[in-house]
Design a protein around this motif. Structure first.
Motif, mmCIF file in Angstrom:
data_model
loop_
_atom_site.group_PDB
_atom_site.id
_atom_site.type_symbol
_atom_site.label_atom_id
_atom_site.label_comp_id
_atom_site.label_asym_id
_atom_site.label_seq_id
_atom_site.Cartn_x
_atom_site.Cartn_y
_atom_site.Cartn_z
ATOM 1 N N PHE A 169 0.834 -1.202 0.000
ATOM 2 C CA PHE A 169 0.000 0.000 0.000
ATOM 3 C C PHE A 169 0.871 1.254 0.000
ATOM 4 C CE2 PHE A 169 -2.281 3.227 2.666
ATOM 5 C CZ PHE A 169 -3.288 3.532 1.760
ATOM 6 N N LEU A 170 1.908 1.273 0.834
ATOM 7 C CA LEU A 170 2.797 2.429 0.861
ATOM 8 C C LEU A 170 3.628 2.513 -0.414
ATOM 9 C CD1 LEU A 170 4.087 4.869 2.145
ATOM 10 C CD2 LEU A 170 5.536 3.338 3.524
ATOM 11 N N ASP A 220 2.716 1.636 -3.383
ATOM 12 C CA ASP A 220 1.845 2.163 -4.428
ATOM 13 C C ASP A 220 1.606 3.665 -4.240
ATOM 14 O OD1 ASP A 220 1.688 -0.361 -5.478
ATOM 15 O OD2 ASP A 220 -0.275 -0.816 -4.615
ATOM 16 N N ALA A 221 1.443 4.097 -2.983
ATOM 17 C CA ALA A 221 1.235 5.520 -2.718
ATOM 18 C C ALA A 221 2.459 6.327 -3.131
ATOM 19 C CB ALA A 221 0.927 5.735 -1.233
ATOM 20 N N SER A 269 2.562 6.588 -6.887
ATOM 21 C CA SER A 269 1.618 7.593 -7.390
ATOM 22 C C SER A 269 2.186 8.991 -7.227
ATOM 23 C CB SER A 269 0.287 7.475 -6.642
ATOM 24 O OG SER A 269 -0.326 6.237 -6.898
ATOM 25 N N GLY A 293 1.145 5.800 4.068
ATOM 26 C CA GLY A 293 0.501 5.730 2.761
ATOM 27 C C GLY A 293 -0.765 6.564 2.714
ATOM 28 N N ALA A 294 -1.554 6.522 3.782
ATOM 29 C CA ALA A 294 -2.779 7.315 3.840
ATOM 30 C C ALA A 294 -2.475 8.805 3.892
ATOM 31 C CB ALA A 294 -3.609 6.903 5.055
ATOM 32 N N ILE A 306 0.046 10.260 2.454
ATOM 33 C CA ILE A 306 0.380 10.637 1.069
ATOM 34 C C ILE A 306 -0.887 10.855 0.256
ATOM 35 C CG2 ILE A 306 1.364 9.781 -1.091
ATOM 36 C CD1 ILE A 306 3.573 8.451 0.587
ATOM 37 N N HIS A 307 -1.826 9.926 0.360
ATOM 38 C CA HIS A 307 -3.067 10.066 -0.405
ATOM 39 C C HIS A 307 -3.834 11.324 0.020
ATOM 40 C CE1 HIS A 307 -3.136 6.431 -2.813
ATOM 41 N NE2 HIS A 307 -2.732 5.730 -1.772
ATOM 42 N N ALA A 352 -8.525 4.242 -1.783
ATOM 43 C CA ALA A 352 -7.082 3.998 -1.834
ATOM 44 C C ALA A 352 -6.727 2.678 -1.147
ATOM 45 C CB ALA A 352 -6.338 5.157 -1.174
#
Length: 453
Positions: free
Chosen positions: A128-129, A131-132, A135, A363-364, A366-367, A417
């Protein structure tokens, strides 16, 4: 039978793998831990022997899918696709290989959870991190981050009245006092040496506000490395203490009547070698706007336990309000003054602690920040007072884990996400923890978090 051409080289490890195997033999490593973090925020893993390491670096170690539906009390939750049927692999990242000074004969690597065909599993928090961060890179940005953890150092002793074990702090030192440095000195030196051996560059260290409370921070790094570092930090803080017949807890509130332990998250955003937070006030403002817009939901991921909300209260410098301000330590987002002429501007997210899964929390973040940049979200005016002195003027963060989970469920950006499987598993695990502690007293709650984190 004639050997096939090249058959003797089919299973030769590549140079990177060979270096790890040589290190393990040279350093007398017998067990290599493959570590990951689950939805309860617990660092878990399995270990490979040195004799099987070469193949396990590729194949990983088999693991039931159900473990990502386990809460911090080892209670398995009913999550679709995370039952008794199904398997993933704990696949280590060779670039994270470190020996463990607090566990002679052992090494560790941070790991991804992958499907048997080698593809990423939808519930892997480290993916998850990754991928963040990818992105972010696709839009030309690099996030540097560092966790700034606090922990309580003491000894774990039986309760004379027969209740849960007690954490008895090693001292009753005052905040930043010299006696606190002296009392913890032998432990601190061992800890620093252990962290530096693993490539974590120690920056600052001091005794904090509560009895036995310590703060020791490490150098910032790109997002994935920063989260990996925090996992190693957590393991090392506790491991060094155990080797010295002590107990260290990074739980948000291991002692209900004493100061809580945060893990403030420092952030800076870079493009083409330039710190955007220092050069582009608009981008910094929009990033803050994104954090504030998603902060009620973010809190479920950055303050990931029931115990977190015992700490996250007004007038405790833990930031109970969704506001930002320059060097305001009661604001959820502090705009930090640079240290010296060479210092770089950064943001500090204060509602963050070590009971969270660092891959999910970062990760959250970043989103949330990138959503602010994309939508050019205005954070409003900075707050330059303690927000609790202006009743009703500023939005309060969730006061419980259940409230934070409600906010997360309602946040389309973050739930999208996370993806369906990760979202459902996380919510199920955290809802179960909230329910498990709802009818219990503070001593039980604090003990369980002290024991696990």
């Amino acid at each position: 039978m004639t050997d096939r051409p090249g058959a003797n080289t089919l299973h030769q490890p590549d140079p990177g793998v060979r270096r790890i195997l040589e290190r393990a033999e040279l350093e007398g490593v017998e067990l290599i831990r493959f570590l990951y973090v689950d939805h309860g925020g617990v660092v878990r893993g399995k270990a490979a022997s040195r004799s099987r390491l070469a193949e396990r670096l590729t194949s990983g170690i088999g693991h039931t899918v159900a473990m990502m539906a386990m809460n911090m009390l080892d209670q398995l939750q009913d999550v679709e696709h995370m039952g008794p049927v199904g398997e993933v692999r704990i696949v280590p990242d060779p670039s994270t290989y470190v020996t463990l000074p607090h566990a002679p004969g052992a090494a560790a690597m941070l790991s991804d959870l992958r499907l048997p065909d080698g593809s990423p599993w939808e519930a892997c928090s480290r993916s998850f991190l990754k991928d963040a961060a990818a992105s972010l890179a696709a839009e030309g940005y690099l996030l540097l981050a560092a966790f700034e953890p606090e922990f309580t150092l003491g000894r774990r002793l039986p309760d004379p009245s027969g209740g849960p074990d007690r954490l008895v702090p090693i001292d009753d030192s005052l905040c930043y006092a010299g006696t606190g440095f002296d009392t913890a000195h032998d432990y601190t030196i061992k800890l620093i040496r252990a962290l530096e051996t693993q490539g974590l560059r120690v920056e600052h260290c001091h005794p904090e506000l509560g009895p036995g409370q310590q703060e020791l921070s490490v150098r910032h790094a790109p997002a994935l490395r920063a989260a990996d570092n925090h996992v190693l930090y957590r393991e090392t803080v506790r491991g060094v203490a155990m080797r010295m017949a002590m107990w260290a807890s990074l739980a948000p509130k291991p002692l209900a009547d004493q100061a809580g332990n945060g893990a403030h998250l420092h952030l800076s955003l870079w493009r083409d070698g330039t710190n955007v937070f220092g050069e582009d006030g608009d981008v910094r403002a929009w990033f803050i706007g994104g954090l504030l817009a998603h902060l009620p939901a973010l809190t479920a991921l950055t303050c990931g336990s029931v115990n977190s909300f015992r700490r996250l209260a007004p007038r405790r410098w833990s930031s109970a309000y969704a506001v930002y301000g320059p060097d305001n330590r009661e604001a959820a987002v502090r705009v930090c003054s640079p240290l010296g002429e060479l210092g770089e501007p950064n943001l500090e997210l204060k509602p963050s602690d070590s009971s969270a899964n660092p891959y999910l929390s970062l990760g959250a973040v970043i989103h949330a920040g990138m959503d602010g940049i994309r939508r050019k979200l205005d954070p409003g005016e900075p707050v330059t007072v303690d927000p609790d002195t202006r009743p009703g003027l500023y939005p309060r963060l969730p006061a419980s884990l259940d409230e934070a989970l409600d906010a997360l469920e309602a946040d389309e950006t973050l739930t999208e996400a996370l993806g369906p499987l990760r979202r459902d598993a996380f919510l199920a695990v955290k809802r179960s923890e909230a329910a498990a502690f709802a009818g219990r007293d503070a001593s039980y709650e604090c003990f369980q978090h002290m024991r696990v984190f």
